[in-house]
Design a protein around this motif. Structure first.
Motif, PDB file in Angstrom:
ATOM      1  N   GLN A 296     121.540  26.321 -34.105  1.00  0.00           N
ATOM      2  CA  GLN A 296     121.123  27.817 -33.892  1.00  0.00           C
ATOM      3  C   GLN A 296     121.532  28.715 -32.773  1.00  0.00           C
ATOM      4  O   GLN A 296     121.925  29.660 -32.687  1.00  0.00           O
ATOM      5  CB  GLN A 296     119.636  27.676 -33.966  1.00  0.00           C
ATOM      6  CG  GLN A 296     118.909  29.269 -33.624  1.00  0.00           C
ATOM      7  CD  GLN A 296     117.610  29.090 -33.758  1.00  0.00           C
ATOM      8  OE1 GLN A 296     117.091  29.450 -34.892  1.00  0.00           O
ATOM      9  NE2 GLN A 296     116.748  29.004 -32.878  1.00  0.00           N
ATOM     10  N   ALA A 297     121.683  28.158 -31.704  1.00  0.00           N
ATOM     11  CA  ALA A 297     122.198  28.475 -30.284  1.00  0.00           C
ATOM     12  C   ALA A 297     123.708  28.971 -30.454  1.00  0.00           C
ATOM     13  O   ALA A 297     124.021  30.110 -30.221  1.00  0.00           O
ATOM     14  CB  ALA A 297     121.990  27.970 -29.149  1.00  0.00           C
TER      15      ALA A 297
ATOM     16  N   LEU B 221     123.889  32.050 -33.068  1.00  0.00           N
ATOM     17  CA  LEU B 221     123.494  33.329 -32.451  1.00  0.00           C
ATOM     18  C   LEU B 221     124.350  33.799 -31.400  1.00  0.00           C
ATOM     19  O   LEU B 221     124.603  34.903 -31.186  1.00  0.00           O
ATOM     20  CB  LEU B 221     121.994  32.875 -31.782  1.00  0.00           C
ATOM     21  CG  LEU B 221     120.886  32.775 -32.766  1.00  0.00           C
ATOM     22  CD1 LEU B 221     119.754  32.474 -32.076  1.00  0.00           C
ATOM     23  CD2 LEU B 221     120.509  33.856 -33.547  1.00  0.00           C
ATOM     24  N   ALA B 222     125.057  32.931 -30.642  1.00  0.00           N
ATOM     25  CA  ALA B 222     126.019  33.364 -29.617  1.00  0.00           C
ATOM     26  C   ALA B 222     127.169  34.088 -30.290  1.00  0.00           C
ATOM     27  O   ALA B 222     127.744  35.059 -29.817  1.00  0.00           O
ATOM     28  CB  ALA B 222     126.368  31.953 -28.715  1.00  0.00           C
TER      29      ALA B 222
ATOM     30  N   ARG C  45     126.018  37.564 -31.752  1.00  0.00           N
ATOM     31  CA  ARG C  45     126.035  38.380 -30.672  1.00  0.00           C
ATOM     32  C   ARG C  45     127.471  38.926 -29.969  1.00  0.00           C
ATOM     33  O   ARG C  45     127.718  39.916 -29.760  1.00  0.00           O
ATOM     34  CB  ARG C  45     125.482  37.818 -29.492  1.00  0.00           C
ATOM     35  CG  ARG C  45     124.935  38.721 -28.356  1.00  0.00           C
ATOM     36  CD  ARG C  45     124.041  38.320 -27.436  1.00  0.00           C
ATOM     37  NE  ARG C  45     122.706  38.753 -27.766  1.00  0.00           N
ATOM     38  CZ  ARG C  45     121.836  38.441 -26.782  1.00  0.00           C
ATOM     39  NH1 ARG C  45     122.201  37.484 -25.913  1.00  0.00           N
ATOM     40  NH2 ARG C  45     120.567  38.490 -27.164  1.00  0.00           N
TER      41      ARG C  45
ATOM     42  N   GLN D  43     109.369  34.416 -31.145  1.00  0.00           N
ATOM     43  CA  GLN D  43     109.797  34.142 -29.651  1.00  0.00           C
ATOM     44  C   GLN D  43     111.361  34.488 -29.697  1.00  0.00           C
ATOM     45  O   GLN D  43     112.125  34.505 -28.940  1.00  0.00           O
ATOM     46  CB  GLN D  43     109.525  32.825 -29.492  1.00  0.00           C
ATOM     47  CG  GLN D  43     108.075  32.144 -29.509  1.00  0.00           C
ATOM     48  CD  GLN D  43     107.303  32.507 -28.334  1.00  0.00           C
ATOM     49  OE1 GLN D  43     107.884  32.646 -27.417  1.00  0.00           O
ATOM     50  NE2 GLN D  43     105.928  32.831 -28.478  1.00  0.00           N
ATOM     51  N   LEU D  44     112.032  34.050 -30.929  1.00  0.00           N
ATOM     52  CA  LEU D  44     113.495  34.085 -31.168  1.00  0.00           C
ATOM     53  C   LEU D  44     113.917  35.672 -31.154  1.00  0.00           C
ATOM     54  O   LEU D  44     114.708  35.993 -30.514  1.00  0.00           O
ATOM     55  CB  LEU D  44     113.930  33.491 -32.352  1.00  0.00           C
ATOM     56  CG  LEU D  44     115.065  33.667 -32.961  1.00  0.00           C
ATOM     57  CD1 LEU D  44     116.284  33.126 -31.978  1.00  0.00           C
ATOM     58  CD2 LEU D  44     115.350  33.013 -34.246  1.00  0.00           C
TER      59      LEU D  44
ATOM     60  N   ALA E 170     113.829  36.962 -27.690  1.00  0.00           N
ATOM     61  CA  ALA E 170     114.876  36.765 -26.945  1.00  0.00           C
ATOM     62  C   ALA E 170     115.972  36.959 -27.247  1.00  0.00           C
ATOM     63  O   ALA E 170     116.912  37.248 -26.547  1.00  0.00           O
ATOM     64  CB  ALA E 170     114.881  34.958 -27.018  1.00  0.00           C
ATOM     65  N   TYR E 171     116.476  37.495 -28.614  1.00  0.00           N
ATOM     66  CA  TYR E 171     117.794  37.700 -29.005  1.00  0.00           C
ATOM     67  C   TYR E 171     118.015  39.311 -29.402  1.00  0.00           C
ATOM     68  O   TYR E 171     119.009  39.542 -29.394  1.00  0.00           O
ATOM     69  CB  TYR E 171     117.957  36.853 -30.471  1.00  0.00           C
ATOM     70  CG  TYR E 171     119.200  36.931 -30.761  1.00  0.00           C
ATOM     71  CD1 TYR E 171     120.315  36.498 -30.138  1.00  0.00           C
ATOM     72  CD2 TYR E 171     119.515  37.340 -32.158  1.00  0.00           C
ATOM     73  CE1 TYR E 171     121.624  36.418 -30.585  1.00  0.00           C
ATOM     74  CE2 TYR E 171     120.898  37.576 -32.453  1.00  0.00           C
ATOM     75  CZ  TYR E 171     121.892  36.987 -31.558  1.00  0.00           C
ATOM     76  OH  TYR E 171     123.146  37.123 -32.180  1.00  0.00           O
TER      77      TYR E 171
END
Lengths: 268, 340
Positions: free
Chosen positions: B184-185, B188-189, B192, B213-214, B217-218
């Motif tokens: 997931q990280a 997401l990177a 972005r 939370q996600l 954070a994002y």
């Protein structure tokens, strides 16, 4: 290990499982997995897909036969083969019960909640009237008592699945991603329910999950698995606050939080 | 404004309440906007509305414009171009987005051919796209079939497909929910990094998730939905640090976190409403610790908050000032240290 096993609700020693791969070679799904859980204790098994956490859960219950290793419940060794004879099988079922991720699949669609519980109670020679107490215990009311799985919400179905598992008064409850499919407000209700049940009945929980935050809230000890290997284990607070293994650190860094940068996780 | 949804109300026959009620939502070019809520809150319907993908018997009032085009009035070729070129959608499950008997490359070249490239150019561009989304050995990947790739790799393929048409607006509907956290990280990177690439044509993203939370954070800004209505909107930092709507607060209070300080979670009582539940006033009143009798008949409307954003709650002065003690009787405390 045998002596220590006497004191624990669940004692697992050196569980090992391999599967043959299609192109030859073997996949180690679980290697040298050992842990103990005291009565009323709670142990988390965390890991990503393919880490072997579900394989371990299934070996505990007896759905997968381990290649090596021993599972003891309250000091008694569980045979890897299902015993002959109904009473021995039922006695084995009363040791460990399991709650799955999707209760819609694991519950009989034709039975109402109450029938689901009385079926389990009768099978184990317990009184039907215990069903009402169980429904009340997990917070299901009169309407849900007469409802079938399709007439209930996901959270209600998971409550029923927990009640059904508790119907035989097990020593150990294994939950495999049991709150993963629930909305967060319902997930919190189920987590609270599990905490209460653990406190009131002294059942030991084995909580298999990919969600570190959930595991942090529901367990005392934790096992971190990766590709069949336990990379780190210890008290949940300690492991999650100060992880030793680089993989545990990477897992923790991947959990979104304020000020979090996914690119930093990838770069690490 | 890239995506501009104004007062969108969507009704379906046979339901007790509208699927969406008076939804107003904006996404600017280059912005990542979160849309958060539980099942049935209307997140996906909102995203689908931007593609005019509403059920055939649905009636929609209000206005949706994407890059100045009125979406609800689009038909025929214009609608097809809107769906294939202007907007791209990434769903939760990449396996259901890809044809299992076609090669991964076909998924991309089909779109690129549709955009006017010849087969050779489309093929070369497909390899480029797969490399751009971080897949190793893209020359080999284009010849592989979906079953040969992992979930995370397939989601990269789907994102490559979404980027193939160089869309103005990217809709990500739980696009990372089924992935492992480390994967997931990475995804997401990747998502972005796209918005730093295009200058004036930088795409905007509507990021739908159930995970507050996600989103906090994002995303840059976040909309919180409940029962088909936007109950709170604000910058991600504000929403997280100073949630004003009782539902947003409830969501934060019941989400387990890794914080070493707090060891308790406060469940929101009751359950998320279904389409069979009708409301005379505030949809959240029955589950709200601050609700008064008047909330049952108060028609929610967004109130501007000092410091930006809006919240649709008539008890705002109270919820803004109060600490979260109203539900203290409802807490769960995990017993500690019974291990040895």
């Amino acid at each position: 290990m045998t002596d220590a096993g006497q004191e624990h609700a669940l004692a697992v020693d050196g569980l090992h499982k391999e599967y043959p791969m299609p192109g030859g070679g073997r996949l180690t799904a679980a290697d040298a997995v050992s842990f103990t859980v005291p009565a009323g204790g709670s142990l988390g098994i965390v890991g990503e897909s393919g880490s072997g956490k579900t394989t371990v859960a299934r070996m505990l219950v007896g759905l997968v036969r381990p290649d090596a290793g021993a599972v003891r419940v309250a000091g008694r060794l569980r045979e890897t083969r299902t015993p002959r004879g109904a009473s021995a099988r039922l006695a084995r079922a009363r040791e460990i019960q399991m709650v799955f991720q999707d209760p819609y699949v694991s519950l009989d669609p034709r039975l109402t909640s109450r029938q689901c519980l009385t079926t389990a109670l009768r099978l184990h020679g317990r009184d039907d009237s215990l069903a009402d107490g169980l429904l009340d215990r997990v917070g299901l009311g009169a309407r849900e008592s007469g409802a079938r799985p399709h007439g209930m919400s996901g959270g209600q179905r998971q409550r029923l699945a927990i009640a059904r598992a508790l119907a035989v008064d097990p020593k150990v409850l294994v939950l495999d991603e049991a709150v993963a499919a629930l909305d967060v407000s319902i997930q919190a209700q189920i987590l609270r329910l599990l905490g209460e049940i653990r406190r009131d009945t002294g059942v030991a929980l084995v909580f298999v999950s990919h969600d570190l935050a959930v595991v942090r809230h529901i367990t005392d000890e934790v096992l971190v698995m990766r590709r069949g290997i336990v990379v780190e284990q210890g008290p949940t607070d300690g492991v999650l606050a100060a992880p030793d293994h680089p993989y545990t650190r990477r897992l923790l860094a991947s959990v979104p939080r304020p000020g979090w940068d996914p690119a930093a996780v990838v770069g690490a | 404004m890239l995506l501009d949804i104004e007062h969108l109300t969507v009704r379906l026959p046979g339901t007790a309440r509208p699927v969406l009620t008076d939804v107003t939502l904006r996404v600017a070019s280059g912005e990542v906007v979160g849309l958060v809520g539980e099942s049935g809150s209307g997140k996906s319907t909102t995203a689908n509305a931007a593609l005019r993908l509403l059920p055939g018997d649905a009636t929609a009032t209000g206005r949706i414009t994407v890059d100045g085009t009125d979406v609800l009035s689009l038909t025929g070729d214009a609608l097809r171009a809107h769906r294939s070129r202007t907007v791209a959608m990434v769903h939760q499950d990449p396996r259901s987005a890809l044809n299992p008997v076609r090669r991964v490359g076909d998924f991309l070249t089909e779109r690129l051919r549709g955009a006017g490239l010849d087969q050779r150019a489309a093929r070369a561009r497909a390899v480029e796209l797969l490399a751009a989304v971080g897949l190793s050995d893209p020359e080999r990947r284009v010849r592989q079939r979906p079953h040969e790739l992992s979930g995370g790799m397939l989601q990269r393929v789907v994102i490559a497909g979404a980027l193939a048409a160089e869309p103005r607006l990217l809709l990500a509907d739980e696009a990372t929910s089924a992935l492992d956290v480390t994967t997931q990280a990475e995804i997401l990177a990747l998502l972005r990094s796209l918005r730093t690439s295009g200058g004036d044509r930088t795409p905007g993203m509507l990021f739908i998730t159930h995970d507050l939370q996600l989103a906090a954070a994002y995303c840059d800004r976040v909309y919180v939905m409940y029962a088909g209505r936007v109950v709170e909107e604000g910058s991600a930092d504000d929403l997280f640090a100073r949630p004003r709507h009782p539902y947003t607060r409830g969501l934060l209070d019941c989400s387990p976190t890794l914080d070493t300080e707090t060891r308790e979670i406060r469940p929101i009582p009751g359950r998320p409403p279904s389409l069979a539940d009708a409301f005379t006033g505030c949809e959240f009143a029955a589950r709200c610790p601050w609700a008064e009798a008047a909330c049952e008949t108060w028609r929610p409307e967004p109130v501007a908050l000092d410091g930006g954003g809006t919240a649709a709650c008539r008890r705002l002065p109270v919820t803004g000032a109060a600490t979260a003690t109203a539900t203290d009787t409802d807490t769960v405390t995990v017993t500690e240290g019974s291990v040895r």
